[in-house]
Design an enzyme around this catalytic site. Structure first.
Site, PDB file in Angstrom:
ATOM      1  N   ASP A 192       0.828  -1.200   0.000  1.00 48.98           N
ATOM      2  CA  ASP A 192       0.000   0.000   0.000  1.00 48.98           C
ATOM      3  C   ASP A 192       0.865   1.253   0.000  1.00 48.98           C
ATOM      4  O   ASP A 192       2.065   1.191  -0.280  1.00 48.98           O
ATOM      5  CB  ASP A 192      -0.954  -0.021   1.199  1.00 48.98           C
ATOM      6  CG  ASP A 192      -2.319   0.575   0.865  1.00 48.98           C
ATOM      7  OD1 ASP A 192      -2.386   1.801   0.693  1.00 48.98           O
ATOM      8  OD2 ASP A 192      -3.296  -0.180   0.776  1.00 48.98           O
ATOM      9  N   HIS A 232      -3.388   5.413   4.129  1.00 46.11           N
ATOM     10  CA  HIS A 232      -4.317   4.526   3.416  1.00 46.11           C
ATOM     11  C   HIS A 232      -4.079   3.063   3.778  1.00 46.11           C
ATOM     12  O   HIS A 232      -5.018   2.306   4.050  1.00 46.11           O
ATOM     13  CB  HIS A 232      -4.170   4.743   1.915  1.00 46.11           C
ATOM     14  CG  HIS A 232      -5.110   3.946   1.073  1.00 46.11           C
ATOM     15  ND1 HIS A 232      -4.745   2.788   0.441  1.00 46.11           N
ATOM     16  CD2 HIS A 232      -6.401   4.151   0.743  1.00 46.11           C
ATOM     17  CE1 HIS A 232      -5.777   2.304  -0.246  1.00 46.11           C
ATOM     18  NE2 HIS A 232      -6.796   3.119  -0.074  1.00 46.11           N
ATOM     19  N   SER A 410     -10.876  -0.382  -2.074  1.00 44.54           N
ATOM     20  CA  SER A 410      -9.701  -0.499  -1.206  1.00 44.54           C
ATOM     21  C   SER A 410     -10.032  -1.176   0.113  1.00 44.54           C
ATOM     22  O   SER A 410      -9.198  -1.897   0.677  1.00 44.54           O
ATOM     23  CB  SER A 410      -9.125   0.886  -0.902  1.00 44.54           C
ATOM     24  OG  SER A 410      -8.336   1.350  -1.955  1.00 44.54           O
TER      25      SER A 410
END
Length: 554
Positions: A192, A232, A410
């Protein structure tokens, strides 16, 4: 590089086999010629000091055992790049970033003059895409300071109460937990953009207290720390690993993890695809069981590098080819399908177009498709996405320690990756390919799949039913293809039982045959022997057991 329209949340003691691959790089100083990054493809591994007979030189014991359990042989593709070639690239003036075992390639940083010299080296086969993977840079200080992560990943609304139950029960992970499977003993690799404050937030504290973060690496900055960059990845990690009573539980919250930063949230360049490749190889070497990656690639800062929908064919994008190889090493690979459903692009992004990965779309709490979730099929008309999970209003963790909600494939992806880990924990004799197949077959619309939800919402209990059938004789996929070869596993056979396989045409002519005596699961893959589309007969003999069945090549 991540798909630039993701609507997800974001704020702006390693062992010898890993250290051998992580090389130091010098910073560029003002006044030097402009440099770019290139993935240099090498011609061979003829003089490498490494051999397939001694995989412990470049793979961890856990990685070797993962292959052995699935009867996957170590092959030339797994061997490290020849060190002599690396030395000659450095002598030519190139700055070495990372080598790639699978592609037999080296990511270098070079000026135009140095690149011209590199191209003339006798062992250099070419340059990936025949172009730079990143733009020119004058100095390290010239890199952008502010991030455009919000453009990639979107925003999140805070919650004052726990609501993660619906996303867990939607895929039957609650039943998995009730049965005693929470990911214990499984290793999940997360690729990520960063894991901001993951080592500080309360809902991930057990991960660190119990020392279940086994390794970290940042392929963007060439350092081991990953906790000060984009958040994230931390939010995605929380969907698998969080434990907060009455607030948030991940789907495999007792698993162990390797956290890899491959994505620079401030840029959009193909070098991030190369980072994805290096991250996947790292995960393989470390013995990861399941990869969870909520990154997608279609458009770049340099419009000349953009992919087209025609490129989403399972064999063009750099990261797609890497993801397919990752599945062939015995890992389950879960990747986000993308959030382009409302855009002009509409379709899935790379690497979710890879044949054997689980491309994950997004649904609402009611199980209907989230409007932003990218659709299929692939450019070569294969079904994608494969499965879907909660991606709208997904309950996740925020870097300030709050429990929050976010939208995007995601967040559906790590939910499913955790399910895959727990399901594999419950069925350790299955191969990665069988785990993938069982989860597909457990989908809510497996018999009526479509390009919006794929096979639908997976379910642990249904997957368990499928697993029982796979523990006997399983031959899949049906039909098979050059991109997705024919795989056979015979779970009823004991370890070290000789298995003879013969493939013939309908006239009885022998086209291929082999004998294998696997130390673990009796499983093998039929190699690419140039078969034409049509029907064939596969005969399997193990002692007094004999099976003959027709298989179809498309």
């Amino acid at each position: 590089m991540a798909s630039d329209r993701f609507t997800d949340f974001a704020n702006t003691g390693q062992t010898r086999w890993i250290l051998a691959a992580l090389l130091l790089v010098s910073l560029i100083v003002p006044g030097q010629a402009q440099t770019r990054k290139y993935l240099v493809l090498l011609s061979d591994k003829a003089n490498t000091p490494y051999t397939v007979d001694r995989p412990e030189q470049f793979l961890s014991q856990r990685s070797i055992l993962r292959r052995q359990r699935q009867n996957i042989a170590v092959q030339t593709r797994d061997l490290p790049v020849d060190p002599a070639y690396m030395t000659q690239l450095q002598q030519a003036g190139a700055k070495i970033w990372f080598p790639s075992r699978w592609f037999n390639a080296v990511l270098i940083e070079a000026s135009d003059a140095v690149l011209a010299t590199v191209r003339q080296l006798p062992f250099v086969r070419g340059i990936e895409f025949n172009r730079a993977l990143s733009g020119a840079r004058r100095s390290a200080e010239a890199e952008p300071v502010e991030t455009n992560a919000s453009r990639k990943f979107g925003n999140v609304a805070a919650l004052s109460y726990g609501a993660s139950q619906s996303q867990v029960t939607q895929i039957g992970a609650d039943k998995m937990h009730d049965a005693g499977y929470h990911g214990e003993g499984m290793l999940i690799g997360v690729l990520d953009a960063g894991y901001l404050n993951a080592d500080r937030v309360g809902f991930l504290k057990p991960l660190f207290d119990e020392k279940r973060i086994l390794a970290t690496y940042d392929f963007v900055k060439k350092e081991t720390s990953v906790y000060e960059d984009d958040s994230h990845g931390m939010s995605c990690l929380s969907a698998i690993a969080a434990t907060s009573d009455g607030m948030l539980y991940g789907t495999a919250y007792k698993a162990s993890f390797i956290l890899l930063r491959t994505e620079d949230a401030a840029t959009e360049s193909r070098v991030e695809e190369a980072n994805w490749l290096f991250g996947a190889e790292y995960a393989d070497s470390a013995g990861v069981d399941v990869i969870s990656s909520s990154l997608g690639y279609t458009q770049f800062d340099d419009a000349g590098s953009n992919y087209t929908y025609a490129n989403m064919d399972g064999k063009t994008a750099l990261c797609t080819r890497a993801a397919q190889i990752a599945t062939q090493t015995g890992m389950v690979v879960c990747v986000a399908a993308g959030n382009e459903g409302n855009s002009a692009w509409r379709y899935i992004s790379a690497p979710s177009d890879a044949v054997s990965v689980l491309a994950v779309g997004a649904v609402t709490s009611a199980g209907t498709r989230a409007s932003f979730s990218s659709i299929g099929p692939t450019a070569d008309l294969r079904l994608k996405p494969d499965l879907v999970a909660r991606g709208q209003g997904t309950v996740i963790g925020a870097p300030d320690g709050r429990v929050a909600s976010g939208d995007g494939t995601s967040f559906a992806t790590p939910l499913l990756a955790g399910l895959a880990a727990g399901f594999w924990q419950a069925n350790p004799r299955l191969t990665a390919a069988q785990v993938t197949a069982a989860l597909r077959r457990s989908g809510s619309q497996f018999t009526t799949p479509d390009v919006r939800l794929g096979y639908g919402i997976p379910d642990f209990s249904r997957a368990q039913t499928v697993a029982e059938t796979l523990k006997s004789l399983a031959v899949y996929p049906v039909p098979f293809s050059d991109l997705e070869p024919l795989t056979v596993s015979w779970g009823e056979l004991d370890a070290n039982t000789a298995l003879d396989a013969t493939l013939t045409d309908l006239a009885g002519r022998v086209l291929w045959q082999t004998r294998t005596t696997p130390p673990g699961l009796a499983a093998f893959t039929v190699p690419d022997i140039g078969l034409s589309a049509g029907m064939y007969v596969l005969t399997l003999v193990a002692g007094e057991n004999k099976r003959s069945l027709k298989v179809i090549k498309r």
